[in-house]
Design an enzyme around this catalytic site. Structure first.
Site, PDB file in Angstrom:
ATOM      1  N   LYS A   3       0.855  -1.184   0.000  1.00  0.00           N
ATOM      2  CA  LYS A   3       0.000   0.000   0.000  1.00  0.00           C
ATOM      3  C   LYS A   3       0.889   1.231   0.000  1.00  0.00           C
ATOM      4  O   LYS A   3       2.094   1.171   0.252  1.00  0.00           O
ATOM      5  CB  LYS A   3      -0.921   0.018   1.232  1.00  0.00           C
ATOM      6  CG  LYS A   3      -0.221  -0.060   2.588  1.00  0.00           C
ATOM      7  CD  LYS A   3       0.381   1.233   3.067  1.00  0.00           C
ATOM      8  CE  LYS A   3       1.070   1.106   4.417  1.00  0.00           C
ATOM      9  NZ  LYS A   3       1.910   2.289   4.763  1.00  0.00           N
ATOM     10  N   THR A  56      11.119  -4.911   3.234  1.00  0.00           N
ATOM     11  CA  THR A  56      10.821  -4.520   4.608  1.00  0.00           C
ATOM     12  C   THR A  56      11.407  -3.144   4.891  1.00  0.00           C
ATOM     13  O   THR A  56      12.339  -2.699   4.228  1.00  0.00           O
ATOM     14  CB  THR A  56      11.388  -5.541   5.603  1.00  0.00           C
ATOM     15  OG1 THR A  56      12.810  -5.638   5.414  1.00  0.00           O
ATOM     16  CG2 THR A  56      10.771  -6.920   5.385  1.00  0.00           C
ATOM     17  N   ALA A 108      10.144  -0.276   4.330  1.00  0.00           N
ATOM     18  CA  ALA A 108       9.947   0.640   3.207  1.00  0.00           C
ATOM     19  C   ALA A 108       8.656   1.447   3.319  1.00  0.00           C
ATOM     20  O   ALA A 108       8.370   2.277   2.463  1.00  0.00           O
ATOM     21  CB  ALA A 108       9.949  -0.133   1.891  1.00  0.00           C
ATOM     22  N   GLY A 109       7.850   1.197   4.364  1.00  0.00           N
ATOM     23  CA  GLY A 109       6.595   1.923   4.510  1.00  0.00           C
ATOM     24  C   GLY A 109       5.502   1.454   3.589  1.00  0.00           C
ATOM     25  O   GLY A 109       4.527   2.180   3.348  1.00  0.00           O
ATOM     26  N   LEU A 110       5.629   0.219   3.081  1.00  0.00           N
ATOM     27  CA  LEU A 110       4.653  -0.324   2.142  1.00  0.00           C
ATOM     28  C   LEU A 110       3.719  -1.337   2.777  1.00  0.00           C
ATOM     29  O   LEU A 110       2.812  -1.852   2.112  1.00  0.00           O
ATOM     30  CB  LEU A 110       5.381  -0.959   0.948  1.00  0.00           C
ATOM     31  CG  LEU A 110       6.201   0.007   0.088  1.00  0.00           C
ATOM     32  CD1 LEU A 110       7.011  -0.774  -0.955  1.00  0.00           C
ATOM     33  CD2 LEU A 110       5.304   1.027  -0.598  1.00  0.00           C
ATOM     34  N   GLY A 111       3.932  -1.660   4.052  1.00  0.00           N
ATOM     35  CA  GLY A 111       2.999  -2.515   4.778  1.00  0.00           C
ATOM     36  C   GLY A 111       3.048  -3.981   4.412  1.00  0.00           C
ATOM     37  O   GLY A 111       2.054  -4.689   4.600  1.00  0.00           O
ATOM     38  N   ASP A 164      -2.036  -1.739  10.973  1.00  0.00           N
ATOM     39  CA  ASP A 164      -2.341  -1.622   9.548  1.00  0.00           C
ATOM     40  C   ASP A 164      -3.059  -2.842   8.982  1.00  0.00           C
ATOM     41  O   ASP A 164      -3.538  -2.805   7.844  1.00  0.00           O
ATOM     42  CB  ASP A 164      -1.048  -1.416   8.746  1.00  0.00           C
ATOM     43  CG  ASP A 164      -0.423  -0.057   8.992  1.00  0.00           C
ATOM     44  OD1 ASP A 164      -1.053   0.782   9.667  1.00  0.00           O
ATOM     45  OD2 ASP A 164       0.701   0.172   8.516  1.00  0.00           O
TER      46      ASP A 164
END
Length: 265
Positions: free
Chosen positions: A8, A107, A109-112, A148
């Site tokens: 995301k 991991t 990376a703020g992409l969930g 999240d």
């Protein structure tokens, strides 16, 4: 059963206040990176396979960047797929599973990616074991594991508040647009991201900006509060964001606590 957990992005991320429980109240807009919402670069996805067992045991194998991690080398007590299995097993009659996870989402990376894996695990177990749980029930279980995770149960554009687990469905704010993502290989921990942020409530709330302004007006208004501190520590990330604007992006930002940078074209 095999599925492909997707990442995301966050459109805007405001850190509003620190809570008594040690977490922070935030507001952000989650957009799933799927073809339906303008993301066509399919390499950013995981591959999750779950095979049911009948002996009550669970196994986990992780593959990262073409390297297989032996089952006994991975901290199963910290893996979100295992936590998702254990969460449902504590309430429903599961009989074990072999879980194989091939990581394509980086991991830190703020992409969930980890949250997506957990949510897809919940969804798959619900189907494999015919539990009949509604999305709302799965989201409730997911919220016990991570903030999240409920978003990935629904996997559609959402305004997220609270710790990120309070979700309000919204219309896709970027219809007809294409989303490109750069993953620079820099890992940013959540603790590092929060260490440089002073919580505050913005004058105009995020949902008003995203819904009320054209995307061409978002630059400088729709902000990620983590960027200022993270860009100071990792100036290469600012350079990537600038390059996306130079390439014609209508809006560019860091996702979550970083380090992935996306552009909306």
């Amino acid at each position: 059963m095999i599925t492909f957990p997707n990442p995301k992005i966050n459109i805007g991320l405001n850190i509003l206040k620190r809570r008594d429980d040690g977490f922070h109240d935030i507001e952000t807009v989650f957009i799933p990176l799927t073809e339906e919402y303008g993301y066509h670069e399919g390499e950013l996805k995981d591959r999750l396979e779950i095979t049911p067992r009948t002996d009550g045991l669970t196994t986990l194998k992780i593959h990262r960047a073409e390297e297989s991690m032996p089952e006994d080398s991975w901290p199963k007590d910290k893996d979100l797929c295992i936590k998702a299995y254990n969460e449902l097993a504590a309430h429903y009659p599961l009989t074990g599973a072999d879980i194989v996870l091939a990581k394509g989402i980086p991991t830190g990376a703020g992409l969930g990616g980890g949250s997506a894996d957990a949510a897809f695990t919940l969804r798959m177990l619900n189907e494999i074991y015919s539990l009949g749980l509604s999305p709302e029930q799965l989201a409730m279980h997911g919220a016990r594991i991570g903030s999240d995770i409920p978003f990935f149960i629904y996997n559609r554009p959402m305004l997220a508040t609270g710790r990120g687990e309070i979700l309000t469905p919204i219309q896709n704010p970027v219809p007809g647009r294409r989303i490109g993502v750069v993953t620079p290989g820099i890992t940013v921990s959540t603790a590092e991201a929060y260490s440089g942020v002073t919580p505050s409530v913005p004058e105009t709330r995020l949902h008003e900006l995203v819904s009320g302004l054209d995307i061409s007006q978002w630059k400088g208004r729709v902000v990620n509060d983590f960027e200022e501190n993270i860009f100071k520590k990792h100036p290469a990330l600012r350079a990537i964001k600038d390059s996306l604007y130079e390439a014609g992006a209508a809006y560019a930002s860091m996702s979550g606590s970083g380090s992935a940078i996306y552009g909306i074209f």
